[in-house]
Design a protein around this motif. Structure first.
Motif, PDB file in Angstrom:
ATOM      1  N   TYR A 114      -7.230   4.785   1.169  1.00 43.63           N
ATOM      2  CA  TYR A 114      -5.822   4.958   1.507  1.00 43.63           C
ATOM      3  C   TYR A 114      -5.547   6.266   2.235  1.00 43.63           C
ATOM      4  O   TYR A 114      -4.760   6.296   3.197  1.00 43.63           O
ATOM      5  CB  TYR A 114      -4.946   4.881   0.256  1.00 43.63           C
ATOM      6  N   ASN A 115      -6.181   7.340   1.808  1.00 42.53           N
ATOM      7  CA  ASN A 115      -5.955   8.634   2.465  1.00 42.53           C
ATOM      8  C   ASN A 115      -6.478   8.641   3.900  1.00 42.53           C
ATOM      9  O   ASN A 115      -6.087   9.487   4.707  1.00 42.53           O
ATOM     10  CB  ASN A 115      -6.597   9.769   1.667  1.00 42.53           C
ATOM     11  N   LYS A 116      -7.368   7.691   4.193  1.00 46.16           N
ATOM     12  CA  LYS A 116      -7.916   7.566   5.550  1.00 46.16           C
ATOM     13  C   LYS A 116      -7.222   6.442   6.331  1.00 46.16           C
ATOM     14  O   LYS A 116      -7.681   6.054   7.394  1.00 46.16           O
ATOM     15  CB  LYS A 116      -9.420   7.291   5.477  1.00 46.16           C
ATOM     16  N   LYS A 117      -6.129   5.941   5.752  1.00 44.58           N
ATOM     17  CA  LYS A 117      -5.379   4.842   6.363  1.00 44.58           C
ATOM     18  C   LYS A 117      -6.242   3.594   6.531  1.00 44.58           C
ATOM     19  O   LYS A 117      -6.118   2.835   7.505  1.00 44.58           O
ATOM     20  CB  LYS A 117      -4.787   5.251   7.718  1.00 44.58           C
ATOM     21  N   LEU A 118      -7.092   3.363   5.548  1.00 42.83           N
ATOM     22  CA  LEU A 118      -7.913   2.160   5.501  1.00 42.83           C
ATOM     23  C   LEU A 118      -7.428   1.305   4.340  1.00 42.83           C
ATOM     24  O   LEU A 118      -7.270   1.800   3.218  1.00 42.83           O
ATOM     25  CB  LEU A 118      -9.399   2.510   5.317  1.00 42.83           C
ATOM     26  N   PHE A 119      -7.213   0.023   4.575  1.00 39.84           N
ATOM     27  CA  PHE A 119      -6.634  -0.834   3.551  1.00 39.84           C
ATOM     28  C   PHE A 119      -7.417  -2.150   3.479  1.00 39.84           C
ATOM     29  O   PHE A 119      -7.167  -3.084   4.245  1.00 39.84           O
ATOM     30  CB  PHE A 119      -5.156  -1.083   3.846  1.00 39.84           C
ATOM     31  N   PRO A 120      -8.389  -2.183   2.561  1.00 37.93           N
ATOM     32  CA  PRO A 120      -9.277  -3.349   2.480  1.00 37.93           C
ATOM     33  C   PRO A 120      -8.626  -4.549   1.790  1.00 37.93           C
ATOM     34  O   PRO A 120      -7.749  -4.403   0.938  1.00 37.93           O
ATOM     35  CB  PRO A 120     -10.454  -2.824   1.650  1.00 37.93           C
ATOM     36  N   VAL A 121      -9.069  -5.734   2.186  1.00 29.91           N
ATOM     37  CA  VAL A 121      -8.625  -6.948   1.515  1.00 29.91           C
ATOM     38  C   VAL A 121      -9.214  -6.974   0.104  1.00 29.91           C
ATOM     39  O   VAL A 121     -10.182  -6.277  -0.205  1.00 29.91           O
ATOM     40  CB  VAL A 121      -9.074  -8.208   2.283  1.00 29.91           C
ATOM     41  N   SER A 122      -8.619  -7.776  -0.745  1.00 30.67           N
ATOM     42  CA  SER A 122      -9.116  -7.929  -2.113  1.00 30.67           C
ATOM     43  C   SER A 122      -9.083  -9.405  -2.481  1.00 30.67           C
ATOM     44  O   SER A 122      -8.172 -10.141  -2.080  1.00 30.67           O
ATOM     45  CB  SER A 122      -8.265  -7.126  -3.094  1.00 30.67           C
ATOM     46  N   LEU A 123     -10.081  -9.842  -3.243  1.00 27.79           N
ATOM     47  CA  LEU A 123     -10.137 -11.223  -3.702  1.00 27.79           C
ATOM     48  C   LEU A 123      -9.480 -11.390  -5.066  1.00 27.79           C
ATOM     49  O   LEU A 123      -9.432 -12.496  -5.602  1.00 27.79           O
ATOM     50  CB  LEU A 123     -11.595 -11.691  -3.763  1.00 27.79           C
ATOM     51  N   ASP A 124      -8.960 -10.296  -5.615  1.00 28.77           N
ATOM     52  CA  ASP A 124      -8.331 -10.295  -6.930  1.00 28.77           C
ATOM     53  C   ASP A 124      -6.844 -10.615  -6.786  1.00 28.77           C
ATOM     54  O   ASP A 124      -6.105  -9.882  -6.126  1.00 28.77           O
ATOM     55  CB  ASP A 124      -8.523  -8.921  -7.585  1.00 28.77           C
ATOM     56  N   ARG A 125      -6.397 -11.682  -7.391  1.00 23.26           N
ATOM     57  CA  ARG A 125      -4.990 -12.090  -7.273  1.00 23.26           C
ATOM     58  C   ARG A 125      -4.036 -11.090  -7.918  1.00 23.26           C
ATOM     59  O   ARG A 125      -2.847 -11.089  -7.621  1.00 23.26           O
ATOM     60  CB  ARG A 125      -4.774 -13.469  -7.908  1.00 23.26           C
ATOM     61  N   LYS A 126      -4.543 -10.239  -8.790  1.00 20.97           N
ATOM     62  CA  LYS A 126      -3.697  -9.250  -9.447  1.00 20.97           C
ATOM     63  C   LYS A 126      -3.672  -7.919  -8.697  1.00 20.97           C
ATOM     64  O   LYS A 126      -2.888  -7.038  -9.033  1.00 20.97           O
ATOM     65  CB  LYS A 126      -4.163  -9.021 -10.882  1.00 20.97           C
ATOM     66  N   ALA A 127      -4.522  -7.788  -7.688  1.00 24.75           N
ATOM     67  CA  ALA A 127      -4.597  -6.528  -6.954  1.00 24.75           C
ATOM     68  C   ALA A 127      -3.380  -6.363  -6.051  1.00 24.75           C
ATOM     69  O   ALA A 127      -2.844  -7.335  -5.512  1.00 24.75           O
ATOM     70  CB  ALA A 127      -5.872  -6.489  -6.120  1.00 24.75           C
ATOM     71  N   LYS A 128      -2.943  -5.122  -5.884  1.00 27.91           N
ATOM     72  CA  LYS A 128      -1.821  -4.828  -4.993  1.00 27.91           C
ATOM     73  C   LYS A 128      -1.963  -3.420  -4.448  1.00 27.91           C
ATOM     74  O   LYS A 128      -2.543  -2.540  -5.098  1.00 27.91           O
ATOM     75  CB  LYS A 128      -0.498  -4.979  -5.715  1.00 27.91           C
ATOM     76  N   PHE A 129      -1.454  -3.188  -3.259  1.00 24.57           N
ATOM     77  CA  PHE A 129      -1.372  -1.837  -2.726  1.00 24.57           C
ATOM     78  C   PHE A 129      -0.194  -1.132  -3.398  1.00 24.57           C
ATOM     79  O   PHE A 129       0.768  -1.783  -3.814  1.00 24.57           O
ATOM     80  CB  PHE A 129      -1.162  -1.863  -1.212  1.00 24.57           C
ATOM     81  N   PRO A 130      -0.265   0.194  -3.507  1.00 22.69           N
ATOM     82  CA  PRO A 130       0.879   0.918  -4.080  1.00 22.69           C
ATOM     83  C   PRO A 130       2.184   0.522  -3.397  1.00 22.69           C
ATOM     84  O   PRO A 130       2.244   0.391  -2.172  1.00 22.69           O
ATOM     85  CB  PRO A 130       0.525   2.387  -3.818  1.00 22.69           C
ATOM     86  N   GLU A 131       3.208   0.295  -4.193  1.00 16.81           N
ATOM     87  CA  GLU A 131       4.545  -0.083  -3.737  1.00 16.81           C
ATOM     88  C   GLU A 131       4.612  -1.518  -3.205  1.00 16.81           C
ATOM     89  O   GLU A 131       5.635  -1.942  -2.658  1.00 16.81           O
ATOM     90  CB  GLU A 131       5.075   0.884  -2.666  1.00 16.81           C
ATOM     91  N   GLY A 132       3.533  -2.281  -3.384  1.00 14.05           N
ATOM     92  CA  GLY A 132       3.497  -3.644  -2.872  1.00 14.05           C
ATOM     93  C   GLY A 132       3.451  -4.682  -3.972  1.00 14.05           C
ATOM     94  O   GLY A 132       3.680  -4.400  -5.147  1.00 14.05           O
TER      95      GLY A 132
END
Length: 225
Positions: A114-132
C-alpha cells in the motif's frame, strides 16, 4: 405459480475499463465506445416490455440504464436508482493500478504494497482494502437490494412481470448468488457461479426466471453489442 423475469445487465465500457485500475465507486462515465454499446443495447431491448428498470447510481451503470430506458416504448417504465446495486468499493485502492498476483501469505500489506501504491488482488472473500468493502460485505448489501427491487414484484403476484437491473460485474455475481439462495436446491456458493459471470462483457446480460416458491436460473447468456 407467479413468474418474474429479471434481465440483469452489466454497464457499458467506462473510461476506467480501458486501464488496469481498481474502479469500484470511482465514478467514471461511459467511454465513447461504451455509449455506442449502451445505445445498441437499448435498441436490442426496445421491444422488451419492462415493468421497471433498476440501476446502480454510478455513472457507467446509470448512463447505460438511461439508454435502455430511452429506447423503451411509451408508456416508459420507471427508472429507479438503488445504491445497493453499486460495485464493490475498493477503499484506498480506488483509482490505483491493480496487481494481478496475490500477496504472499503473511506479507506486510501496508509496508510492502500500500505504501508503494501497489494493490494486489485477493482470493479471500473476506479480504478488503482499508476503507473498502469485501465481497462478503457486497453480498450483505445485495441481500438488501433483492428485498428492495425483486421481492415486491413477487409479492404483487402478477405473472410474467419483467424487470431489468443494471449493475456491475462483481455485484452481478453476488446478485445471482443471492437469487439462488432463494431456492435451497440451486447453487449457493458465489464461487460456483463464476462460469456464468466471468465472461459477462460490457452491456452483456443474463436472465433469471423466478417463481413465488423458487428461484430458477433458466438462462445465463452473454451478449456483446
Amino acid at each position: 405459480m407467479t413468474k418474474l423475469i429479471i434481465t440483469i445487465i452489466r454497464h457499458g465500457e467506462s473510461v476506467d475499463n480501458t486501464v488496469p485500475i481498481w474502479a469500484g465507486w470511482k465514478d467514471a462515465q461511459l467511454s465513447e465506445s461504451g455509449k455506442l454499446q449502451a445505445q445498441a443495447l437499448g435498441l436490442s431491448l426496445s421491444s422488451t416490455r419492462f415493468k421497471a428498470i433498476y440501476a446502480s447510481p454510478l455513472l457507467r451503470a446509470s448512463q447505460t440504464a438511461d439508454a435502455v430506458h430511452f429506447a423503451q416504448l411509451e408508456p416508459k417504465p420507471p427508472l429507479i436508482k438503488n445504491t445497493n446495486l453499486r460495485e464493490q468499493h475498493f477503499g484506498i485502492a480506488e483509482g490505483h493500478t491493480y496487481v494481478l498476483t496475490p500477496a504472499p501469505e503473511g506479507a506486510d500489506l501496508e509496508a510492502e504494497y500500500y505504501n508503494k501504491k501497489l494493490f494486489p488482488v485477493s482470493l479471500d472473500r473476506k479480504a478488503k482494502f482499508p476503507e473498502g468493502e469485501s465481497l462478503e460485505d457486497v453480498a450483505v448489501r445485495v441481500q438488501e437490494a433483492i428485498k428492495e427491487v425483486v421481492v415486491p414484484h413477487l409479492l404483487e403476484g402478477q405473472d410474467g412481470t419483467h424487470i431489468a437491473i443494471v449493475s456491475h460485474g462483481l455485484c452481478i455475481k453476488e446478485i445471482l448468488a443471492a437469487l439462488n439462495l432463494l431456492d435451497p436446491g440451486h447453487v449457493r456458493d458465489p464461487k460456483e457461479l463464476g462460469s456464468f459471470t466471468s465472461g459477462l462483457v460490457n452491456t452483456g446480460w443474463t436472465q433469471v426466471v423466478l417463481t413465488a416458491k423458487a428461484c430458477v436460473a433458466t438462462t445465463f447468456m452473454c451478449y456483446r453489442f
